[in-house]
Scaffold this motif. Structure first.
Motif: not given
Length: 489
Positions: A402-406
């Protein structure tokens, strides 16, 4: 106060003006210079304070502290030192009235375990009647006040200012995380720790803006033990000899080693229906049983760190036990009591080394499935994405990418990089870019006996996208899913 009093503990040369003058404030940010202030010119990674000495003169500063030659108006005293960062630390201590002398100071250094150990120490001491402040990666705590942290170890001025606030609030002790950067940049200069603690060391923080190599990293960690009265060390760490080199403190050790002053024996893991923990017997300078609702061998080390410190305060074993039984640290193997059928936790593991350590620990509990949800930060090394993907795929039964801090990168591009790493091993995976939806998927598809890890964000309560931080707390996301109730209980 007089300038002479401010710099009394500093080796200096007064190259212009005199030191017999009143000063109003001590500053190291040129934007905060006011009439009568002392401006310390720090050589930073982004800018050099020496470039702003003309502003000091224009704004009526009484003095500047420098480590380079400068040209400034005759009305400004110029104090030359070898290192302005060290001078700032020593001047800050004097400016705030040497508050460390009114506190019992405890500094914890090491690659891992600092955050958890500081909270354990504070919990035990508070339960024993010692009002204890805390400075660390997550926050600073001054009695009932909490202040979000910007750095693991703040600038020396902030440390001394915080010490003074702690004393004024009635604190008798302070426990703080001491990073290698903090030691290298003299952020903890200007005082001597009563206790210095070494948890462990692994290669980390090595690069152009941190430490040039492993030897430099080790050396900076070792500096704490030339600046404390009593040193407490992990006897099992392979770098112990290097860390102790040049130490000037009394020495005590803890670990599994037979030669350690405090020894852990008979370690066993337990699962209390969704809550994983560890228990062991402690022998040597203390004889007691310990049980903690935090999983893994590293929890044994973290608790021994805390116990090694707190026994010097005469804390009773039953108080230690009661305090450790209740300890929970935000974002550090933080178990959320969602269901008795599976375990759900949040952890800050955000690189391959920490993720491998965490997943390896959790596999020891023999879950039916180990599920790992994580992303990687944008505008950071792409290698981390490949490495973390491979680690998770090798150790977890299911990886949810998933995403974190893009930050300023495309979230999908980051996910694609992680999947490249995932495919190097043979674990199952699914990708859901929206982190809230990914967390919902993990919980609603949980099976009995699962251990699910939400990795990477830990204590953070935001997501950084295109230079802006948006509120996002994983505990709240989990609570939203729990409220809907579409999962096994």
């Amino acid at each position: 106060m007089k300038l002479s009093d401010l710099i009394q503990g500093i080796e200096y040369e007064c190259v212009q003006g005199d030191v017999d003058r009143e000063i109003t404030e001590l500053v190291y940010d040129s934007r905060k210079i006011v009439a009568g202030s002392v401006f310390v010119c720090i050589c930073g990674a982004v800018s050099d304070g020496h470039e702003y000495v003309s502003q000091a003169s224009e704004k009526g500063a009484a003095a500047v502290i420098v480590q380079k030659d400068v040209q400034v108006d005759d009305s400004v005293a110029v104090i030359r030192v070898e290192n302005t960062r060290l001078a700032l630390a020593e001047a800050s201590a004097a400016y705030f009235g040497h508050p460390a002398r009114e506190l019992t100071t405890i500094g914890i250094t090491g690659t891992k375990g600092k955050t958890t150990a500081t909270y354990m120490v504070r919990s035990i001491l508070e339960h024993s009647g010692y009002k204890t402040g805390l400075i660390g990666t997550i926050e600073m705590i001054i009695r009932d006040e909490t202040i979000p942290a910007a750095n693991t170890t703040p600038e020396s001025y902030v440390i001394q200012e915080t010490f003074r606030k702690m004393v004024d609030a009635g604190c008798k002790c302070v426990v703080m995380e001491v990073s290698s950067q903090g030691l290298m940049l003299h952020r903890v200069g200007g005082f001597v720790f009563d206790y210095g603690i070494f948890t462990n060391l692994e290669p980390d923080h090595i690069g152009p803006n941190e430490h040039r190599d492993l030897d430099d990293y080790i050396y900076c960690k070792s500096l704490l033990f030339r600046q404390c009265r009593y040193g407490i060390f992990n006897a099992d760490d392979s770098h112990l000899e290097q860390i102790m080199e040049g130490h000037t403190c009394q020495v005590e050790t803890y670990g599994f080693s037979e030669n350690a002053d405090l020894r852990a024996q008979g370690v066993h893991l337990f699962d209390k229906g969704g809550v994983l923990g560890v228990a062991y017997h402690l022998s040597g300078k203390l004889d007691m049983d310990v049980e903690i609702d935090i999983p893994g061998k590293f929890s044994v080390y973290n608790s021994m760190t805390a116990i090694s410190i707190c026994r010097h305060f005469g804390v009773k074993p039953e108080t230690i036990k009661a305090s450790l039984a209740k300890i929970h640290v935000k974002g550090r193997v933080e178990i959320l009591p969602v269901s008795s059928k599976f375990t759900l936790m949040i952890d800050y593991a955000h690189n391959a080394m920490s993720l491998e350590s965490l997943l390896t620990t959790l596999k020891e509990y023999q879950p039916k499935r180990l599920v790992c949800l994580f992303g990687c930060g944008g505008n950071r090394s792409r290698d981390r994405r490949f490495q973390m993907g491979e680690v998770s795929s090798r150790l977890a039964d299911l990886t949810i990418v998933t995403s974190d801090n893009p930050r300023n990168e495309d979230p999908q591009a980051i996910v694609d990089d992680i999947i490249t790493g995932v495919k190097k091993a043979d674990g199952e995976y699914i990708s859901i870019v929206d982190r809230a939806e990914a967390i919902r998927y993990a919980i609603e598809h949980a099976r009995e006996g699962d251990v699910i890890v939400l990795a990477g964000k830990g204590h953070e309560d935001y997501q950084e996208i295109c230079g802006k931080k948006y509120h996002m707390d994983e505990r709240e996301l989990v609570a939203d899913v729990v409220k809907d109730g579409n999962f096994i209980r």
